[in-house]
Write an enzyme that holds these catalytic residues in place. Structure first.
Site, PDB file in Angstrom:
ATOM      1  N   ASP A 136       0.578  -1.237   0.137  1.00  0.00           N
ATOM      2  CA  ASP A 136      -0.212   0.158   0.107  1.00  0.00           C
ATOM      3  C   ASP A 136       1.253   1.406   0.277  1.00  0.00           C
ATOM      4  O   ASP A 136       1.999   1.169   0.368  1.00  0.00           O
ATOM      5  CB  ASP A 136      -0.664  -0.018   1.135  1.00  0.00           C
ATOM      6  N   ASP A 137       0.037   2.320  -0.564  1.00  0.00           N
ATOM      7  CA  ASP A 137       0.615   3.624  -0.551  1.00  0.00           C
ATOM      8  C   ASP A 137       1.606   4.317  -1.412  1.00  0.00           C
ATOM      9  O   ASP A 137       2.002   5.226  -1.145  1.00  0.00           O
ATOM     10  CB  ASP A 137       0.822   4.536   1.039  1.00  0.00           C
ATOM     11  N   HIS A 180      -5.896   3.238  -4.679  1.00  0.00           N
ATOM     12  CA  HIS A 180      -5.834   3.236  -2.933  1.00  0.00           C
ATOM     13  C   HIS A 180      -5.794   5.200  -2.870  1.00  0.00           C
ATOM     14  O   HIS A 180      -5.676   5.568  -1.899  1.00  0.00           O
ATOM     15  CB  HIS A 180      -4.109   3.696  -2.493  1.00  0.00           C
ATOM     16  N   HIS A 184      -4.908   9.597  -1.032  1.00  0.00           N
ATOM     17  CA  HIS A 184      -5.125   8.680   0.710  1.00  0.00           C
ATOM     18  C   HIS A 184      -6.581   9.275   1.480  1.00  0.00           C
ATOM     19  O   HIS A 184      -5.883   9.349   3.094  1.00  0.00           O
ATOM     20  CB  HIS A 184      -3.935   8.387   1.422  1.00  0.00           C
ATOM     21  N   HIS A 194       4.113  -2.846   3.528  1.00  0.00           N
ATOM     22  CA  HIS A 194       3.661  -1.204   2.407  1.00  0.00           C
ATOM     23  C   HIS A 194       5.236  -0.498   2.463  1.00  0.00           C
ATOM     24  O   HIS A 194       6.451  -1.543   2.498  1.00  0.00           O
ATOM     25  CB  HIS A 194       3.697   0.202   3.502  1.00  0.00           C
TER      26      HIS A 194
END
Length: 740
Positions: free
Chosen positions: A104-105, A155, A159, A256
């Site tokens: 993620d991210d 995603h 955010h 991550h």
């Protein structure tokens, strides 16, 4: 009184220069528009950059503890992959001894390439849930990711917790991320993972409608079975342990590759892959799991990194979507290049502004103490007669007041009124006053420099004072102004110009500017022996010095700056006499003010360019080039051109970052300026009440001056020429009785 009338009563055809000037004037409106467009482009670039960094539209709220009564139990207890095929909500579990690695991210320029290198080394596919703003800033990493056969999902773009957002905002978050993916890698995706999500049992009554709407739009939402919690940086061993599913269960595992320092993740990843393979696990993607459950719905999925065939979740971007995506990537690239440059420029401008204030305060105080000591003398008193030159063009409202103030002079003078082709009877008014020491010279309209030059060549005395036709002197002004000529090195003297019509808001703003921005500056430049400008409203010259440099030049719009620099280069000293005061009528409207300041700033640039070789002058005559030229360019052109950055960044920070901190910073800068202004008012003996207008001046007047200077810079870059522009006068500035 004598009168010369070489061209009275005749009208001449406009010259070639005047026709060209007329055409240039017609081009000014487009240049103003261009200047405004440049400023607007700057604001847009900053907003884009702020949006990418979640400063614009950012929402830090994260929902916790909400009820899940509206969410079906089979969803809460189901697998990590939520689909809505045929409109029916269904969850899919990861098969035993199967790992879906998810990250993620990202993408992050530091950590994502290292993750990709590990995955490539072990031929492990993964699914990356990407933040759209990061995709647009680092498109090359996404292209590499897709090329290596990995799968990507959305995603969101900024955010945010979508459970707080409107349906429109949710759609914007997904669509903008799809645009970024199209521009970066030429694909779109059907996979989605919401920020701050975990297992399906965390779905609540607020997020469930979001997932249903996304499902209707064709998205597959992906959750996790096992969380490595690598963002806590617990150590490599803990990350490996927490990412390992119980028994032989399959799992969607969360890591991550961005959002912080990820060195522990990079170290843990090889150990985790080796451990799981040793336990008999295989690695696949989200689409790989879905295909195993529903193989008829999608083509086979690449099972290892390095394969370039499209993943089942990917769609090729074509047509308008592809070009809009590339446009987004290009715009972000511009913002990424421009904003850091602007930030550096802001720091430089901030230091320059504060440095200028510091220099002005220190040097102005020193100048005041030197010139006001009891024992200070320029030399023997100067008592010989002086010629006062008054160039006049349609000054019927002001000429009587101007000549009336000169009639009260305590110093012997002759007055030369050079009427430059006036059509309103200015010369007749001057003659009708019947003053015995006044000569009126009439000439065809040729511009202010030519009028001044005529006056200089007609003067009977070796000292000449130049003033504007809308300016009035105090009785002692001329006597004070010529005293520095007791020093034989002095070739010119700048006087203290005051705004006479200061009762209006515009007049009060200009009054502050004259006292602080002009006269405080002149004290500094005087002490440094590099005075750049003798004001047209009040200045005195040795006649021989003016003739030595060729008289008043028509090469620039700022003949006062031109002649001042020329005198420096000829080796003459130029000084400031603060006690010689003149009261001038400042522009009474914003339109006239713009016209005047545009001519001043553009003319100053012309004069500096004309005398650019002063940078290589040697000896005393090169002092202006060594000291004055750099200071004028820095403080009067470069710093003001970039000074709007301070206001733009401040406004931006107030709206999108931290209102309180930004207001405090702006107040601190204003306090420094008020301190300088108050000190300047004290030195000039002015009343402090006008400083109450300063905050409003900073919000309105200063912005206009910035635009004027930008307009001048655009004109200088694109070419153009202006004539001596005539401002509308009211004659409201009468003979002064003192300051205040």
């Amino acid at each position: 009184m004598t009168t010369t009338t070489p061209s009275r009563g005749r009208r001449r055809a406009p010259s070639r220069m005047e026709r060209a000037a007329g055409k240039a004037a017609a081009l000014q409106r487009p240049r103003v528009v261009l200047a405004l467009l440049l400023l607007l482009a700057l604001v847009c670039v900053m907003l884009l950059d702020g949006y990418l960094r979640a400063e614009v539209g950012g929402d830090q709220r994260v929902r916790t503890g909400a009820s899940a009564g509206d969410v079906p139990d089979e969803i809460l207890d189901g697998g990590p992959i939520l689909t809505f095929r045929g409109g029916q909500a269904t969850t899919v579990s990861v098969p035993d001894k199967t790992i879906v690695l998810t990250f993620d991210d990202g993408p992050d320029p530091t950590w994502t390439p290292q993750v990709l290198a590990v995955l490539e080394k072990y031929s492990v596919p993964a699914t990356f849930f990407l933040v759209g703003s990061m995709v647009s800033r680092h498109p090359g990493i996404v292209a590499d990711m897709v090329e290596q056969g990995h799968e990507v999902g959305i995603h969101t773009f900024t955010h945010v917790d979508l459970s707080y957002q409107s349906e429109t905002r949710v759609r914007r978050e997904t669509e903008q991320t799809q645009l970024a993916l199209a521009g970066a890698a030429g694909i779109t995706t059907t996979l989605f993972r919401a920020p701050y999500s975990s297992q399906t049992d965390a779905i609540d009554n607020y997020s469930w409608p979001v997932y249903k709407k996304l499902g209707q739009d064709g998205y597959t939402s992906v959750f996790v079975d096992t969380d490595s919690d690598d963002w806590k940086r617990p150590g490599v061993a803990k990350i490996v342990q927490w990412a390992t599913p119980e028994k032989d269960e399959g799992a969607s595992v969360l890591f991550h590759d961005a959002g912080g320092e990820r060195s522990q993740t990079i170290a843990a990843l090889p150990k985790y892959i080796e451990k799981m393979r040793a336990k008999g696990y295989t690695f696949t993607t989200v689409s790989g799991v879905v295909d195993q459950q529903q193989p008829q719905q999608a083509p086979a999925v690449a099972q290892g990194a390095g394969q370039t065939r499209l993943q089942a979740a990917h769609r090729e971007a074509t047509g308008t979507l592809l070009y809009e995506g590339k446009a987004l990537i290009a715009a972000v690239a511009v913002a990424e290049a421009v904003v850091p440059t602007l930030s550096v420029a802001l720091m430089v401008v901030g230091v320059a502004v504060l440095g200028r204030f510091g220099m002005m305060l220190v040097l102005a105080r020193r100048h005041h103490r030197q010139r006001n000591r009891r024992r200070f003398r320029w030399g023997p008193p100067v008592t010989r007669p002086v010629s006062v030159i008054v160039p006049a063009y349609n000054e019927k409202e002001c000429i009587a007041n101007t000549l009336g103030s000169l009639a009260r002079s305590t110093h012997p003078i002759e007055i030369i009124v050079v009427d430059d082709g006036s059509t309103d009877g200015t010369a007749d008014i001057a003659e009708s006053l019947g003053m015995p020491n006044v000569r009126v010279i009439r000439q065809a309209n040729a511009g202010k420099p030519a009028a001044l030059d005529t006056g200089v060549r007609s003067a009977r005395h070796d000292l000449v004072v130049m003033m504007d036709g809308d300016t009035v002197f105090e009785p002692d002004t001329v006597r004070q102004l010529v005293q520095p000529f007791a020093d034989p090195e002095v070739g010119a003297v700048a006087g203290n110009a005051k705004v006479g019509n200061r009762t209006t808001v515009i007049g009060a703003w200009q009054h502050i500017e004259y006292v602080m921005g002009f006269n405080l500056d002149r004290r500094m430049y005087d002490l440094l022996r590099c005075m750049p400008t003798i004001p047209g409203a009040i200045g005195a010259f040795r006649r021989e010095a003016v003739l030595q440099v060729g008289g008043m030049s028509e090469d620039t719009l700022a003949e006062d700056t031109d002649i001042t620099i020329a005198l420096h280069r000829a080796g003459w000293r130029v000084v400031y006499q603060e006690h010689a005061r003149a009261w001038t009528e400042a522009p009474g409207s914003l339109k006239q003010l713009w016209s005047q300041r545009y001519r001043w700033s553009y003319g100053t640039m012309q004069a500096l360019w004309k005398h650019r070789k002063s940078l290589t002058d040697r000896g005393p005559s090169g002092r202006f080039g060594r000291v004055g030229m750099p200071l004028v360019v820095l403080f009067q052109i470069v710093t003001p051109v970039f000074a709007p950055l301070i206001d733009v960044f401040t406004l931006y920070a107030m709206v999108f970052v931290d209102l309180r901190a930004s207001l405090l910073a702006w107040a601190a800068v204003l306090a420094v300026q008020l301190l300088c202004a108050a000190y300047a008012f004290r030195l000039d003996g002015e009343k402090y009440r006008y400083l109450l207008m300063m905050p409003l001046q900073q919000l309105a007047y200063r912005q206009m001056m910035y635009l004027v200077l930008i307009h001048s810079c655009v004109t200088a870059l694109t070419g153009g020429r202006l004539r001596w522009q005539k401002l509308k006068r009211t004659g409201e500035v009468g003979t002064p009785v003192g300051t205040g």
